[in-house]
Structure formats: structure tokens, C-alpha cells
Design a protein around this motif. Sequence first.
Motif, PDB file in Angstrom:
ATOM      1  N   ILE A  40       0.782  -1.230   0.057  1.00 52.34           N
ATOM      2  CA  ILE A  40      -0.135  -0.064   0.104  1.00 52.34           C
ATOM      3  C   ILE A  40       0.872   1.270   0.058  1.00 52.34           C
ATOM      4  CG2 ILE A  40      -1.822   1.051   1.412  1.00 52.34           C
ATOM      5  CD1 ILE A  40      -2.680  -1.572   0.169  1.00 52.34           C
ATOM      6  N   GLY A  41       0.653   2.143  -0.902  1.00 58.28           N
ATOM      7  CA  GLY A  41       1.186   3.487  -0.869  1.00 58.28           C
ATOM      8  C   GLY A  41       0.008   4.704  -0.854  1.00 58.28           C
ATOM      9  N   ARG A  42       0.544   5.852  -0.629  1.00 57.71           N
ATOM     10  CA  ARG A  42      -0.488   6.973  -0.676  1.00 57.71           C
ATOM     11  C   ARG A  42       0.093   8.319  -1.169  1.00 57.71           C
ATOM     12  NH1 ARG A  42       0.427   9.845   4.141  1.00 57.71           N
ATOM     13  NH2 ARG A  42       1.384   8.570   5.886  1.00 57.71           N
ATOM     14  N   THR A  74       2.953   6.908  -7.267  1.00 63.61           N
ATOM     15  CA  THR A  74       2.118   5.820  -8.084  1.00 63.61           C
ATOM     16  C   THR A  74       3.410   4.668  -8.804  1.00 63.61           C
ATOM     17  OG1 THR A  74       0.108   6.915  -7.988  1.00 63.61           O
ATOM     18  CG2 THR A  74       0.422   4.969  -9.764  1.00 63.61           C
ATOM     19  N   PRO A  75       4.272   5.235  -9.611  1.00 65.66           N
ATOM     20  CA  PRO A  75       5.111   4.516 -10.136  1.00 65.66           C
ATOM     21  C   PRO A  75       6.055   3.759  -9.052  1.00 65.66           C
ATOM     22  CG  PRO A  75       5.140   6.442 -11.361  1.00 65.66           C
ATOM     23  CD  PRO A  75       4.224   6.776 -10.086  1.00 65.66           C
ATOM     24  N   MET A  76       6.353   4.326  -8.045  1.00 68.73           N
ATOM     25  CA  MET A  76       7.067   3.430  -6.848  1.00 68.73           C
ATOM     26  C   MET A  76       6.259   2.241  -6.382  1.00 68.73           C
ATOM     27  SD  MET A  76       8.362   6.634  -4.218  1.00 68.73           S
ATOM     28  CE  MET A  76       9.163   5.366  -3.042  1.00 68.73           C
ATOM     29  N   THR A  81       5.515  -3.567  -6.372  1.00 63.48           N
ATOM     30  CA  THR A  81       4.708  -4.635  -6.467  1.00 63.48           C
ATOM     31  C   THR A  81       5.336  -5.646  -7.187  1.00 63.48           C
ATOM     32  OG1 THR A  81       2.872  -3.037  -6.282  1.00 63.48           O
ATOM     33  CG2 THR A  81       2.268  -5.192  -7.210  1.00 63.48           C
ATOM     34  N   ALA A  82       5.653  -5.514  -8.369  1.00 64.42           N
ATOM     35  CA  ALA A  82       6.433  -6.539  -9.250  1.00 64.42           C
ATOM     36  C   ALA A  82       7.864  -6.903  -8.863  1.00 64.42           C
ATOM     37  CB  ALA A  82       6.633  -5.769 -10.583  1.00 64.42           C
ATOM     38  N   ARG A  83       8.544  -6.071  -8.254  1.00 64.44           N
ATOM     39  CA  ARG A  83       9.952  -6.468  -8.039  1.00 64.44           C
ATOM     40  C   ARG A  83      10.160  -7.328  -6.764  1.00 64.44           C
ATOM     41  NH1 ARG A  83      15.461  -2.922  -7.030  1.00 64.44           N
ATOM     42  NH2 ARG A  83      14.990  -3.099  -4.712  1.00 64.44           N
ATOM     43  N   GLU A  84       8.913  -6.910  -5.729  1.00 70.69           N
ATOM     44  CA  GLU A  84       9.196  -7.721  -4.201  1.00 70.69           C
ATOM     45  C   GLU A  84       8.159  -8.896  -4.396  1.00 70.69           C
ATOM     46  OE1 GLU A  84      11.579  -6.919  -2.270  1.00 70.69           O
ATOM     47  OE2 GLU A  84      12.297  -5.428  -3.787  1.00 70.69           O
TER      48      GLU A  84
END
Length: 451
Positions: A40-42, A74-76, A81-84
Motif C-alpha cells: 500500500i502507498g499513498r 504511484t510508479p514507486m 509490487t512487481a519487484r518484491e
Amino acid sequence: MSFFKAYDMRGEFERDFDLDTVYRIGRWLPHVLDARRWLIGRDARLSSPAVRDALCRGLTEAGCTVDDMGLATTPMVYFFTAREGYDASVQITASHNPASHNGMKVSRAGARPVGYTSGLAEVEAKVASGALPPTAAQPGARHEVDYRDAFIEWMTDFRADLSGLRYAVDCSDGVVGLFIHNLLGDGPIYLNDVPDGTFPHHSPNPLEAASREQLAQVVRAQQLDVGVIFDGDADRVMFVDETGAFVQPDYLIPIIARTFLKREPGATVIHDVRTSRGAIEALKADGARTVMGKVGHAFAKVLLRETGAVCGGELAGHYYFRDFFCCDSGELAALLVLAALADAKRRGVSFSALMAPICRYANSGELNYRIADKDRAIEAVLAAADAWSGGAARCDIDGVRLDDADGWFSVRKSNTEPYLRLIVETRDAELLRERLDVLEAALAPFVDKNM
């Protein structure tokens, strides 16, 4: 309009949605996506912490493990999401919408987008039912994680020698301000670089001319080579040239693509139905195989994967990269464009001169009309265009695009707002005005001035 959109969830907080809605979404998302480990990010909007808390309460009651990045672009969120290897993620943001709005962008494993037809419609129906799935026997937990330094380190590999380039960066009070100094150092003049979810300096939407005016004034006053402006969550980036003039984002697709075409000649590059013929011709001249797709990040990311494209872009300022897990990154796009401009300056070529061969057609930009009966309006536009479009090539993948020898136009329904959208491009300004007059006359009876 519904909080559930074609690409994400978005609306005015406490009018279009509330915290109970967010909680219920958090309860249902794990069941719809079969996902247990979440990131989750914000963004910095004032409502984002409360939305985060409600969402995480729903997810943990469903038995999920939640890693909370805190403030993030959002790009972070896409990248990690993908890398981890997360099962899914949510970025809490309303992107470029006003400060009173908020929303959520959902991704599956691999940062694959979840749009209305790929999961959000089912979540909407579940939430609307009033029911909740059973609470997990063992609740999950929320943990804080910090990926900021790892993101900066990865991005730094794309940072070129920008010495000699004079430029300004407007962060639009958005979350790119969290690390932009680490990424670009002392080179640029920074504007609005402290994240502030009230967006006190201007709207976080750089497509609005008023949002770019501060940057354009600085570029002109300081005689800079370029101005860079991000939107609120940094998934989009746009530019003004050395005169302060706006550079339409689709014109920059070939500039960005050249980096990848040098290492992979003949590679595929994607673009949407609104892309200028000048940009498409420039891509082909550079040896790219071009593929046209539907508008919107949920479609572009899928198309990039399906075609194996190295990169792609949209009129709205989204740029997608295979190296970035087929997602969009305003940060990466900015680094690539700045590198191209620094190289051009060393050759004595200004930003506007670099773009001149691409911007060689007269283009209306995207025009928006509030229309209720969009289908009949599109029929009227096509009928009006019969005078010149008899032998035109037709593309129906997103609305209608008609290409003839002297130009093209695209008419389509917005996926996110109550608009019909029109773009017209022709060989010269006189023909543009003629065709635009004809098409706008056809639309006039359908425009709802009270909407």
C-alpha cells in the motif's frame, strides 16, 4: 458518476465515497483478486491517511499481510509490487484530480492493472450488495516498509550527464518531491517541491494551462532550456520548451523511444489512438514497429506486455517502459527526455528545434464536449466527415479514428468523465480550421450546456 471508473476508483471524498466504502473494498479485494500479500502507498492528500487506515483495516480483517510504504509516487508502488513479488497493491491517490478528491489504483501480481472489466466491476457489485465476506479466523497485520532509497538507486542508472542543461522542475506540490532532489541534485530550479495535499500553488493537473504558467514564466525569465512538470502522483510528466510553450506529450514518444531503439533496432513502440501522425512517422523513420492501442493505462500496460514493446506513450503524458515492469513512470520519462535535451544542446539544437520535425502538422489538441447522447453525436460527426473521409483508413478500437491523405481525427467517449473527446490533425492550420468547424457544427445540437 460512480466511484468505480474504467481504470481505477476515484471521486470526491465524502461525496462519491466514504471510509465505510473503502473498508468494504478492503474486505472484498482479497477475495476478488485471490491476493493475500499487499503493498500500500499513498499520496499527500489530506484524506489519504484516513483512507489508508480504512483500507488496511479491511485487508487485515480479511487475513492479509499489508506492507505500508507511506508517502509514495504511484510508479514507486507499481515498481515494488512487481519487484518484491506482492500478490497485489493499492496506491491511494486521485492523481491529477482536485484536492478534495481521492481514490485507489489497484494492481495484481506483477503490477498488472486492475480496471473495471478486470476486477473493479466485481468489487463494486460486492460492495453494493451490502454483504461482507467472512472475517478471517487469523487477522493479518500491517507493517511499515521503506523503499525510497532502493527506488532512487534504480532510477539513477538512467540519469545521464545533464551538465550544461538549464532547466526547472515543478513538482506540483506532489509526492515526487519526496526524492526529486536526490535524483536530479542541484542542477534544476525547483518549484513546489514540498508535498502538500492541498495543492496550494496550482492544480496538480499539468494538462491545464494555468497549472503550467508558473513554470513557463520561470523558463522565460531565467532563459532556461526546458521546464518539467509532474502531476500529483508522478505517473505523468509534461514539458515546456525554451520559450515556455507546451510540448504536447505524444510528440515526445519518439524522443523517449530513441534510447531503446538504439540498443534494440526495430523494436515495437506502442501509442494510443490520439497520437499525432508526426510522432508515428518519426517512430517509423527511426525503425520502430508501431502499434496503436486504446486510451488508458489499464489497456496500455496490457498491450505493452502482449506486443513485447520496449516503451510507449499517450497524449495524456503517461509513458510506459518494459524495463519498468511494463508500467508508467513520470520519473523515468523525465530522465530520458532531459538526457535527450542535454545531448541536443551539446549539438547546438534547442528543444523547439528538436521537436520541429515531429510537430509538423496542425493539431487541435484534445477537445472535450459535455454530451449525454454520445452515440448519436459520434454518428453525426462521422456523417459530417463523409465529405473528405470516403477513402480513409478506419480504426475502431477506441471510438473511431479516420486517417486520410490530408489528416485524421479521433472521436471517442471518455472512460472517466462525462465527455465526448475529439482531436483533429491536418496538413496545415487552414484545413484544420475548416474540418474542425464542420465537426463542431455537427456536435453542437448534442452539447449539453447545463451539464
